[in-house]
Design a protein around this motif. Structure first.
Motif, mmCIF file in Angstrom:
data_model
loop_
_atom_site.group_PDB
_atom_site.id
_atom_site.type_symbol
_atom_site.label_atom_id
_atom_site.label_comp_id
_atom_site.label_asym_id
_atom_site.label_seq_id
_atom_site.Cartn_x
_atom_site.Cartn_y
_atom_site.Cartn_z
ATOM 1 N N GLY A 58 61.662 5.080 -5.991
ATOM 2 C CA GLY A 58 60.490 5.692 -4.731
ATOM 3 C C GLY A 58 61.126 5.846 -3.351
ATOM 4 O O GLY A 58 62.453 6.585 -3.375
ATOM 5 N N PRO A 59 60.938 5.468 -2.844
ATOM 6 C CA PRO A 59 60.753 6.319 -0.890
ATOM 7 C C PRO A 59 62.467 5.915 -0.786
ATOM 8 O O PRO A 59 62.896 7.024 -0.100
ATOM 9 C CB PRO A 59 60.307 5.495 0.244
ATOM 10 C CG PRO A 59 59.154 4.978 -0.520
ATOM 11 C CD PRO A 59 59.452 4.939 -2.075
ATOM 12 N N LYS A 70 61.408 13.273 4.040
ATOM 13 C CA LYS A 70 60.642 13.017 2.429
ATOM 14 C C LYS A 70 59.689 12.109 2.531
ATOM 15 O O LYS A 70 59.512 11.512 1.726
ATOM 16 C CB LYS A 70 61.689 14.059 1.280
ATOM 17 C CG LYS A 70 61.258 15.555 2.049
ATOM 18 C CD LYS A 70 62.244 16.251 0.517
ATOM 19 C CE LYS A 70 61.491 17.635 1.275
ATOM 20 N NZ LYS A 70 62.472 18.054 1.924
ATOM 21 N N VAL A 74 56.807 9.726 1.482
ATOM 22 C CA VAL A 74 56.651 9.389 0.250
ATOM 23 C C VAL A 74 56.022 7.757 0.870
ATOM 24 O O VAL A 74 54.815 7.966 0.432
ATOM 25 C CB VAL A 74 57.291 9.351 -0.377
ATOM 26 C CG1 VAL A 74 56.799 8.169 -1.866
ATOM 27 C CG2 VAL A 74 57.562 10.676 -0.947
ATOM 28 N N THR A 103 54.001 7.221 -8.793
ATOM 29 C CA THR A 103 55.515 7.494 -9.189
ATOM 30 C C THR A 103 55.987 8.225 -10.153
ATOM 31 O O THR A 103 57.024 9.160 -9.802
ATOM 32 C CB THR A 103 55.826 5.972 -9.651
ATOM 33 O OG1 THR A 103 55.494 5.563 -10.680
ATOM 34 C CG2 THR A 103 55.912 4.805 -8.106
ATOM 35 N N ILE A 106 56.622 11.370 -8.047
ATOM 36 C CA ILE A 106 57.202 11.749 -7.113
ATOM 37 C C ILE A 106 59.030 12.211 -8.018
ATOM 38 O O ILE A 106 59.348 13.218 -7.714
ATOM 39 C CB ILE A 106 57.656 10.545 -6.062
ATOM 40 C CG1 ILE A 106 56.476 10.589 -5.859
ATOM 41 C CG2 ILE A 106 58.449 10.563 -6.140
ATOM 42 C CD1 ILE A 106 56.341 11.613 -4.283
ATOM 43 N N THR A 110 61.486 15.287 -7.267
ATOM 44 C CA THR A 110 62.488 14.912 -6.708
ATOM 45 C C THR A 110 63.645 15.640 -6.866
ATOM 46 O O THR A 110 64.360 16.068 -5.883
ATOM 47 C CB THR A 110 62.611 13.906 -6.591
ATOM 48 O OG1 THR A 110 61.837 12.484 -6.698
ATOM 49 C CG2 THR A 110 64.178 12.871 -6.394
ATOM 50 N N PRO A 127 57.522 16.283 0.784
ATOM 51 C CA PRO A 127 58.290 16.271 -0.401
ATOM 52 C C PRO A 127 57.648 17.082 -1.568
ATOM 53 O O PRO A 127 58.885 18.538 -2.533
ATOM 54 C CB PRO A 127 57.642 15.001 -0.759
ATOM 55 C CG PRO A 127 56.301 14.411 -0.431
ATOM 56 C CD PRO A 127 56.767 15.168 1.020
#
Length: 137
Positions: A58-59, A70, A74, A103, A106, A110, A127
């Motif tokens: 994730g982040p 970004k 997130v 997730t 995301i 990405t 994002p």
């Protein structure tokens, strides 16, 4: 104008993604992008449209790749949604399902975000930057 990095700046896997993004834009943004995406083999579609490392980390993945703005966005959204689910008493199974969906979402944005970061020098906090579908001209 995009400044696509040469072969010494990014690995081969990213070069393939960047070439697609430079030619078509984000996956699904235009009919041409959709057709080109569907024409790819399954493995290439998965590598282009989903980032497993972003799904797992994730982040943190955003931060490692240099997209700290970004990544913080997130992280902030994830924490806010987590706190809201606790305060609202959302059942655990719904909470887990929502977390996996978040997730996964995301992970699908990405690669495009990294392309904008490297090729166009994006410093945005958003994002979802540049993912709006383009209508007929």
């Amino acid at each position: 104008m995009t400044n696509v990095p040469d072969s010494t700046e990014v690995p081969a896997a990213w070069q393939q993604r960047f070439a697609f993004f430079q030619q078509y834009g984000p996956v699904g943004s235009t009919p041409e992008a959709k057709a080109a995406y569907r024409a790819l083999p399954f493995g290439a579609r998965m590598r282009l449209g989903f980032n497993i490392w972003a799904f797992l980390f994730g982040p943190v993945y955003f931060l490692v790749k240099g997209m700290w703005r970004k990544g913080l966005t997130v992280l902030g959204v994830a924490v806010t949604l987590g706190v809201a689910s606790v305060l609202l008493g959302v059942p655990d199974n719904w909470d887990r399902a929502f977390a996996i969906g978040f997730t996964a979402a995301i992970a699908t944005v990405t690669n495009w975000a990294y392309y904008l970061h490297v090729a166009e020098g994006s410093q945005s906090w958003n994002p979802l930057e540049g993912l709006r579908r383009k209508g007929p001209a």
